[in-house]
Write an enzyme that holds these catalytic residues in place. Structure first.
Site, short mmCIF file in Angstrom:
data_model
loop_
_atom_site.label_atom_id
_atom_site.label_comp_id
_atom_site.label_asym_id
_atom_site.label_seq_id
_atom_site.Cartn_x
_atom_site.Cartn_y
_atom_site.Cartn_z
N LYS A 174 0.88 -1.17 0.00
CA LYS A 174 0.00 0.00 0.00
C LYS A 174 0.92 1.23 0.00
O LYS A 174 1.49 1.61 1.03
CB LYS A 174 -0.90 -0.03 1.24
CG LYS A 174 -2.03 0.99 1.19
CD LYS A 174 -1.58 2.21 1.81
CE LYS A 174 -2.19 3.44 2.09
NZ LYS A 174 -1.73 4.56 1.32
N GLU A 249 9.87 1.56 10.53
CA GLU A 249 10.90 2.55 10.19
C GLU A 249 10.21 3.91 10.32
O GLU A 249 9.45 4.31 9.43
CB GLU A 249 11.38 2.33 8.75
CG GLU A 249 12.13 1.04 8.53
CD GLU A 249 13.52 1.06 9.13
OE1 GLU A 249 14.03 2.14 9.47
OE2 GLU A 249 14.10 -0.03 9.28
N CYS A 283 13.99 11.00 6.34
CA CYS A 283 13.93 10.67 7.77
C CYS A 283 15.30 10.82 8.42
O CYS A 283 15.40 10.90 9.64
CB CYS A 283 13.43 9.25 7.93
SG CYS A 283 14.37 8.09 6.95
N GLU A 380 10.08 16.95 14.15
CA GLU A 380 10.68 16.77 12.82
C GLU A 380 10.06 17.81 11.88
O GLU A 380 8.83 17.85 11.74
CB GLU A 380 10.29 15.36 12.37
CG GLU A 380 11.04 14.80 11.23
CD GLU A 380 10.50 13.42 10.83
OE1 GLU A 380 9.36 13.05 11.18
OE2 GLU A 380 11.24 12.72 10.11
P1 NAP Z 1 2.80 8.92 7.09
O1 NAP Z 1 1.82 10.00 7.06
O2 NAP Z 1 3.01 8.18 8.36
O3 NAP Z 1 2.38 7.92 5.92
C1 NAP Z 1 3.15 6.77 5.60
C2 NAP Z 1 2.26 5.71 4.99
O4 NAP Z 1 1.29 5.32 5.96
C3 NAP Z 1 1.46 6.20 3.77
O5 NAP Z 1 1.33 5.13 2.87
C4 NAP Z 1 0.10 6.55 4.38
O6 NAP Z 1 -0.97 6.46 3.47
C5 NAP Z 1 -0.01 5.44 5.41
N1 NAP Z 1 -0.96 5.72 6.49
C6 NAP Z 1 -1.30 6.90 7.03
N2 NAP Z 1 -2.24 6.72 8.00
C7 NAP Z 1 -2.49 5.39 8.05
C8 NAP Z 1 -3.35 4.58 8.83
N3 NAP Z 1 -4.14 5.07 9.77
N4 NAP Z 1 -3.32 3.25 8.61
C9 NAP Z 1 -2.51 2.71 7.67
N5 NAP Z 1 -1.69 3.42 6.90
C10 NAP Z 1 -1.66 4.75 7.09
O7 NAP Z 1 4.26 9.41 6.66
P2 NAP Z 1 4.68 10.23 5.38
O8 NAP Z 1 4.22 11.64 5.56
O9 NAP Z 1 4.28 9.50 4.13
O10 NAP Z 1 6.26 10.14 5.45
C11 NAP Z 1 7.02 10.99 6.24
C12 NAP Z 1 7.42 10.30 7.55
O11 NAP Z 1 8.04 9.06 7.26
C13 NAP Z 1 8.44 11.10 8.31
O12 NAP Z 1 8.12 11.06 9.68
C14 NAP Z 1 9.75 10.35 8.04
O13 NAP Z 1 10.72 10.54 9.03
C15 NAP Z 1 9.26 8.95 7.98
N6 NAP Z 1 10.20 8.11 7.21
C16 NAP Z 1 10.95 7.18 7.88
C17 NAP Z 1 11.87 6.43 7.19
C18 NAP Z 1 12.72 5.41 7.90
O14 NAP Z 1 13.34 4.58 7.21
N7 NAP Z 1 12.78 5.40 9.22
C19 NAP Z 1 12.02 6.58 5.81
C20 NAP Z 1 11.24 7.52 5.16
C21 NAP Z 1 10.32 8.28 5.88
P3 NAP Z 1 -1.62 7.77 2.80
O15 NAP Z 1 -0.52 8.39 2.02
O16 NAP Z 1 -2.71 7.22 1.96
O17 NAP Z 1 -2.09 8.63 3.92
#
Ligand code: NAP
Length: 477
Positions: A174, A249, A283, A380
């Site tokens: 997804k 992650e 991240c 962040e």
């Molecule tokens: P996000 O809002 O947490 O979304 C990540 C994924 O989760 C998307 O596919 C999103 O879908 C989905 N999602 C959101 N709410 C959900 C729910 N209730 N149930 C299931 N899935 C759900 O994060 P983002 O804005 O895409 O990415 C930025 C964040 O990712 C930052 O905090 C960054 O630090 C972190 N990150 C971490 C790493 C690592 O390796 N540690 C790498 C890259 C990014 P939708 O898009 O459809 O909402």
């Protein structure tokens, strides 16, 4: 406008609800590239059923043969990497050279991690009893759910699915709603590479509905999630109902420390790479720059000059070195953090406003003398903003660097081997970059401690996270 479909059970399937989500480009909020299915629980159930059904036959394929199919996908992608990179740049907004760099990372994951299936191994132990044999095997978990973010829409998927597929786990992917096309492109490659039906499934759409199904359906044996800590916590609690394995992650809040014995010019280069890659939306981005008081003025001057030289614009333009933010919400968060820091006494060295291109474009920004009470010190930012703090002793800066619930990446610059050893040990982070702003690779374990996550990706440790250890004790033969 192109209309896309989900990939379920080896078929390209229309949106069951008949509803779609627009896919826009961050460089122009009004430019709709295409539309993808707004999938719901119905598609999630179908994708899980198809992955589960594929499990027994996929795990029975000899590991080297599974690896061959992953490598076939790698070869096909290698031939089309330019087209894939262009599409990635358009939907994510990162500049074309960075998008091509991400595609190369995706290829590295397929090549390196895809070969790990044939290296699965267990142990055997001599027994104190006669005719008694004890050994372990590593066995695949079953169907796994992969939920990925928008900031690395291609490599975040293959860092999960290459090892999962190599060791025998079918996947349901997804992708983030802002960047679904990179995920669908991987499904096209998978189909051409000849993965059996159901081994790879990609569904776009409602995060809540798909996420709820993937995290609570007992046929899904693991969730591997990359995204924010906030969403990770929700998924962790949902996964508890069926005691699934999880890899998380999550967010980071990386410190970047420059000691007084550092090579300042090298530190500026490292800080630029770590802070401004993907417009500050990684991240592992440096989020808090700590600079020793003796070299503070010099570093701030040189770093601010380098930041002022960044060319902001559409990622396809040749001279541009930094693209837009992903969307309006991200833009507003960046703006809020900058204004709050200034209100708390920070000095604006460079930037600090929306870029003249408007929309999601923000000026690369440097703030000095930042007050630790500011929001930017604790949250962040995920944008092109570098807050700088002054410190005077090793003990003080180690304490400041560790004063966060996050623990993903950290960086420091020093030429003193004794200090390097001491500080590398003292930083409470999963990743420590010493005299480098770019430490990540497919071959190394990537992941965080504290609220930055659970488990590792990449390397053999990332592969182990898709395996269960089965212990067998044979007696009486
Ligand atoms: P996000 O809002 O947490 O979304 C990540 C994924 O989760 C998307 O596919 C999103 O879908 C989905 N999602 C959101 N709410 C959900 C729910 N209730 N149930 C299931 N899935 C759900 O994060 P983002 O804005 O895409 O990415 C930025 C964040 O990712 C930052 O905090 C960054 O630090 C972190 N990150 C971490 C790493 C690592 O390796 N540690 C790498 C890259 C990014 P939708 O898009 O459809 O909402």
């Amino acid at each position: 406008m192109e209309t896309y479909r989900n990939y379920i059970g080896g078929q390209w399937v229309e949106s069951a609800s008949g509803r779609f989500m627009p896919n826009t480009t961050p460089a122009n909020r009004d430019d709709i590239i295409g539309q993808v299915p707004l999938s719901t629980k119905e598609e999630a159930l179908a994708a899980v059923a198809s992955a589960h059904e594929a499990f027994e036959s996929w795990r029975a394929v000899p590991a080297p043969k599974r690896g061959d199919i992953v490598l076939r996908a790698w070869r096909i992608m290698e031939e089309r990497k330019d087209a894939i990179g262009r599409m990635l740049s358009r939907e994510e907004g990162k500049i074309l050279p960075e998008a091509l760099g991400e595609v190369q990372k995706t290829l590295n994951c397929l090549e390196y991690l895809g070969g790990e299936g044939r290296r699965m191994s267990g142990v055997s132990r001599e027994s104190e009893l006669s005719r008694n044999y004890a050994y372990t095997r590593k066995v695949p978990l079953g169907a796994v759910g992969l939920i990925t973010p928008w900031n690395f829409p291609s490599s975040m998927i293959t860092r999960k699915c290459a090892p999962a597929l190599a060791v025998g786990c079918p996947v349901v992917i997804k992708p983030a709603s802002q960047t679904p096309l990179s995920a669908l492109a991987l499904a096209v490659l998978a189909e051409e590479a000849g993965f059996p039906r159901g081994v790879i499934n990609v569904i776009t759409g409602s995060a809540n509905e798909i996420g709820k199904e993937l995290t609570t359906n007992p046929l899904v044996r693991k969730i591997s999630f990359t995204g924010s800590t906030e969403v990770g916590k929700v998924l962790l609690s949902q996964c508890s109902s069926t005691v699934k394995k999880v890899s998380m992650e999550l967010g980071g809040h990386a410190p970047f420390i420059v000691f007084d014995d550092a090579d300042i010019d090298e530190a500026v280069v490292g800080a630029m790479q770590s802070k401004f890659r993907n417009t500050g939306q990684t991240c592992v981005c440096a989020n808090r720059l700590f600079v020793h008081e003796k070299i503070y003025e010099e570093f701030v001057k040189k770093f601010s000059y380098a930041v002022s030289e960044i060319k902001v614009g559409d990622g396809f333009d040749k001279d541009v070195t930094s693209g837009p933010l992903i969307d309006e919400n991200s833009f507003e968060k960046v703006e809020e953090h900058v204004q709050d820091a200034i209100k708390n006494g920070a000095k604006l060295e460079v930037g600090g406003h929306q870029h003249k291109l408007g929309g999601n474009f923000y000026q690369p920004t440097v703030l000095s003398n930042v007050n630790i009470k500011s929001k930017i010190t604790h949250e962040e930012t995920f944008g092109p903003v570098a807050p700088i703090y002054k410190f005077s002793s090793d003990e003080e800066v180690i304490k400041m660097a560790n004063d966060t619930p996050y623990g993903l990446a950290s960086y420091f610059y020093s030429r003193d081997i004794g200090r390097i050893w001491k500080v590398a040990e003292a930083l409470e982070y999963g990743i420590v970059g010493v005299n480098t702003g770019l430490p990540s690779k497919a071959e190394i374990p990537f992941g965080g401690v504290k609220e930055s996550g659970l488990g590792r990706e990449g390397s053999k440790y990332g592969v182990d996270d898709f395996l269960e250890i089965k212990y067998v004790n044979i007696a009486g033969i």
